[in-house]
Design a protein around this motif. Structure first.
Motif, short mmCIF file in Angstrom:
data_model
loop_
_atom_site.label_atom_id
_atom_site.label_comp_id
_atom_site.label_asym_id
_atom_site.label_seq_id
_atom_site.Cartn_x
_atom_site.Cartn_y
_atom_site.Cartn_z
N PRO A 1 0.84 -1.21 0.00
CA PRO A 1 0.00 0.00 0.00
C PRO A 1 0.87 1.26 0.00
CG PRO A 1 -0.74 -1.58 1.65
CD PRO A 1 0.59 -2.07 1.16
N LEU A 2 0.67 2.12 -0.98
CA LEU A 2 1.44 3.36 -1.06
C LEU A 2 0.65 4.48 -0.40
CD1 LEU A 2 2.94 3.11 -4.67
CD2 LEU A 2 3.97 2.44 -2.47
N ARG A 3 1.03 4.84 0.80
CA ARG A 3 0.31 5.85 1.58
C ARG A 3 1.10 7.15 1.59
NH1 ARG A 3 -3.13 2.46 4.90
NH2 ARG A 3 -2.26 0.36 5.16
N THR A 4 0.40 8.24 1.74
CA THR A 4 1.06 9.54 1.75
C THR A 4 1.89 9.75 3.01
OG1 THR A 4 -0.94 10.55 2.70
CG2 THR A 4 -0.71 10.59 0.30
N ALA B 1 -0.60 9.23 11.84
CA ALA B 1 -1.41 8.13 11.29
C ALA B 1 -0.69 6.80 11.33
CB ALA B 1 -1.82 8.46 9.85
N VAL B 2 0.65 6.83 11.23
CA VAL B 2 1.43 5.59 11.27
C VAL B 2 1.27 4.91 12.63
CG1 VAL B 2 3.77 4.63 11.14
CG2 VAL B 2 3.07 6.44 9.55
N VAL C 1 16.54 11.27 18.13
CA VAL C 1 16.47 10.10 17.26
C VAL C 1 15.35 10.37 16.27
CG1 VAL C 1 16.04 7.62 17.09
CG2 VAL C 1 17.30 8.54 19.06
N VAL C 2 15.65 10.35 14.99
CA VAL C 2 14.68 10.69 13.96
C VAL C 2 14.32 9.44 13.17
CG1 VAL C 2 14.12 12.21 12.04
CG2 VAL C 2 15.75 12.96 13.78
N GLN C 3 13.06 9.06 13.21
CA GLN C 3 12.57 7.96 12.37
C GLN C 3 11.49 8.54 11.44
OE1 GLN C 3 10.67 4.54 14.29
NE2 GLN C 3 11.59 3.19 12.75
N ASN C 4 11.92 9.39 10.58
CA ASN C 4 11.02 10.08 9.64
C ASN C 4 11.91 10.81 8.64
OD1 ASN C 4 9.34 11.92 8.32
ND2 ASN C 4 8.01 12.18 10.09
N GLU C 5 12.11 10.20 7.48
CA GLU C 5 13.05 10.74 6.50
C GLU C 5 12.71 12.17 6.08
OE1 GLU C 5 13.22 6.25 6.07
OE2 GLU C 5 11.67 7.79 6.37
N SER C 6 11.43 12.48 5.97
CA SER C 6 11.04 13.81 5.51
C SER C 6 11.24 14.89 6.57
CB SER C 6 9.57 13.81 5.05
OG SER C 6 8.72 13.46 6.12
N ALA C 7 11.53 14.48 7.80
CA ALA C 7 11.77 15.45 8.87
C ALA C 7 13.25 15.73 9.10
CB ALA C 7 11.14 14.95 10.18
N VAL C 8 14.13 14.96 8.46
CA VAL C 8 15.57 15.07 8.74
C VAL C 8 16.12 16.45 8.42
CG1 VAL C 8 17.84 14.29 7.95
CG2 VAL C 8 16.11 12.61 8.57
N GLU C 9 15.98 16.88 7.18
CA GLU C 9 16.57 18.15 6.78
C GLU C 9 15.88 19.35 7.44
OE1 GLU C 9 19.69 19.81 5.71
OE2 GLU C 9 19.43 17.74 5.03
N PRO C 10 14.55 19.36 7.59
CA PRO C 10 13.93 20.45 8.34
C PRO C 10 14.44 20.55 9.79
CG PRO C 10 12.27 19.35 7.04
CD PRO C 10 13.52 18.53 6.90
N LEU D 1 3.46 -9.29 -9.44
CA LEU D 1 2.24 -8.49 -9.60
C LEU D 1 2.20 -7.50 -8.44
CD1 LEU D 1 -0.57 -7.92 -10.85
CD2 LEU D 1 -1.47 -9.74 -9.38
N LEU D 2 2.27 -6.22 -8.75
CA LEU D 2 2.34 -5.18 -7.72
C LEU D 2 0.95 -4.65 -7.40
CD1 LEU D 2 4.53 -3.68 -6.09
CD2 LEU D 2 4.52 -1.92 -7.87
N LEU D 3 0.54 -4.78 -6.14
CA LEU D 3 -0.76 -4.27 -5.67
C LEU D 3 -0.49 -3.12 -4.72
CD1 LEU D 3 -2.51 -7.70 -4.92
CD2 LEU D 3 -2.57 -6.37 -7.02
N THR D 4 -0.82 -1.90 -5.15
CA THR D 4 -0.45 -0.72 -4.38
C THR D 4 -1.63 -0.08 -3.64
OG1 THR D 4 -0.78 0.71 -6.31
CG2 THR D 4 1.42 -0.20 -5.97
N GLY D 5 -2.84 -0.58 -3.86
CA GLY D 5 -4.01 0.02 -3.22
C GLY D 5 -4.14 -0.39 -1.76
N GLU D 6 -4.91 0.39 -1.02
CA GLU D 6 -5.15 0.10 0.40
C GLU D 6 -6.40 -0.78 0.53
OE1 GLU D 6 -5.01 3.57 2.92
OE2 GLU D 6 -3.66 4.60 1.55
N GLU D 7 -6.32 -1.99 -0.03
CA GLU D 7 -7.49 -2.87 -0.07
C GLU D 7 -7.60 -3.77 1.15
OE1 GLU D 7 -8.18 -4.56 -4.23
OE2 GLU D 7 -6.04 -4.05 -4.24
N GLY D 8 -6.51 -3.96 1.88
CA GLY D 8 -6.55 -4.81 3.07
C GLY D 8 -6.92 -6.24 2.74
N PRO D 9 -7.84 -6.84 3.51
CA PRO D 9 -8.22 -8.24 3.30
C PRO D 9 -8.78 -8.52 1.91
CG PRO D 9 -9.01 -7.46 5.43
CD PRO D 9 -8.50 -6.26 4.69
#
Length: 337
Positions: A67-70, A187-188, A244-253, A96-104
């Motif tokens: 699932p590709l989530r924002t 949300a994570v 300790v940073v576990q969020n790549e988009s927060a590193v440079e800011p 076969l790549l399934l990227t939707g948030e379809e769950g079960p």
């Protein structure tokens, strides 16, 4: 297009023998098998996928549910996906790549349609709602991630609990006593995503043993969100000297905001990141980090799955030991802290 009959003629065997070599349904002598395989290679024969699936009851396809989530760092997910795809091809399988948030629903679709022979699931939650379906089907599957209950499952993951503990140990060794964890987006944690929860549990547990105080703050990433989060951290814990940073988009800011506040890294504040090496070495300060072994995770998951497809795999949990690389962003805690 080269036909099966042409392969048989080139190898000097019957068409049925070529078919048995391809399907593995009957035992063929090593000499004959090698002769057929050499003819296949010389002629460039590619079995028709539809006919092969009908003959063998297999599609030679692995479904990868990602699932590709924002709120997730997509480059890491895609690096794992590429490793899965490359490794699968080396075993003769397509992905076969399934990227939707379809769950079960996605699991039901794969198990009920025969689209794929096996499944690899990513973005695993502690109480993932897909797991009862996996346990209830005979179709082989592997998780890249670790749920709370691994009974009856095969899982491959970085040992995120040990990763959190390793970060705490490094900062404690340098004399830091107040540390803050800049986590993934809220949300994570609301989804109880396994890697984020396990990192936090490991870090908190080891910090208690070492006498560290820990403040955890989720962050959406980006400059504005990081600015608010950092202000909260120093308002609640003014003596914080380790991050300790576990969020790549927060590193440079984070690094930019620390510079704006006149806090030098690592003289005033130390920073450890849990991120790909590329993110760590390309940051404005080369970051001490625990790398995400994306390629190893992807390859290992495929190897586990292929073993299951061949009938000799077993349910297992494979945890990859974390490795911390010290760079320019960590140093001794300031004497005034």
């Amino acid at each position: 297009m080269v036909t099966l009959a042409e392969v048989a003629q080139h190898a000097g065997v019957s068409a049925s023998t070529v078919s048995y070599v391809l399907s593995g349904k009957r035992s063929i002598s090593a000499v004959t098998r090698r002769r057929v395989e050499e003819s296949i290679q010389v002629l460039g024969y590619h079995p028709n996928a539809g006919a092969r699936a009908l003959a063998s009851s297999r599609s030679n396809i692995i479904a990868l549910m990602i699932p590709l989530r924002t709120d997730m760092y997509v480059p890491v997910m895609m690096e794992i996906a590429i490793a899965v795809t490359t490794s699968a091809r080396s075993h003769g399988y397509d992905v076969l790549l399934l990227t939707g948030e379809e769950g079960p629903d996605a699991v039901r679709r794969i198990t009920g349609s025969g689209l794929a022979d096996a499944m690899i699931l990513m973005d695993v939650e502690l109480d993932d709602e897909r797991l009862p379906l996996l346990r209830g089907t005979e179709q082989p599957s592997v998780l890249i991630g670790l749920p709370a209950d691994t009974n009856g499952l095969t899982c491959v993951d970085l040992d995120f609990g040990a990763t959190g503990a390793l970060c705490a140990e490094h900062l404690a060794m340098l004399g830091h006593r107040d540390i803050a964890v800049i986590g993934e987006a809220p949300a994570v944690y609301e989804r109880h995503t396994g890697f984020a929860e396990r990192t936090l549990d490991g870090l908190r547990s080891r910090s208690r043993e070492l006498g560290l105080r820990v403040l955890h703050r989720p962050c959406e990433g980006g400059f504005d969100a990081m600015s608010l989060t950092l202000a909260r951290v120093f308002d609640e814990r003014p003596g914080t000297t380790g991050f300790v940073v576990q969020n790549e988009s927060a590193v440079e800011p984070l690094l930019a905001l620390l510079r704006r506040q006149g806090r030098a890294v690592p003289e005033d504040v130390s920073v450890i990141a849990i991120c790909p090496d590329q993110v760590a070495v390309q940051a404005s300060v080369r970051l001490t980090s625990v790398a995400i072994p994306a390629q190893e995770m992807g390859r290992n998951a495929v190897e586990q799955l292929i073993a299951k497809l061949k009938g000799h795999g077993k349910d297992d949990v494979v945890l990859i030991a974390p490795e911390l690389t010290v760079r320019a962003s960590t140093g001794p805690a300031p004497a005034t802290s």
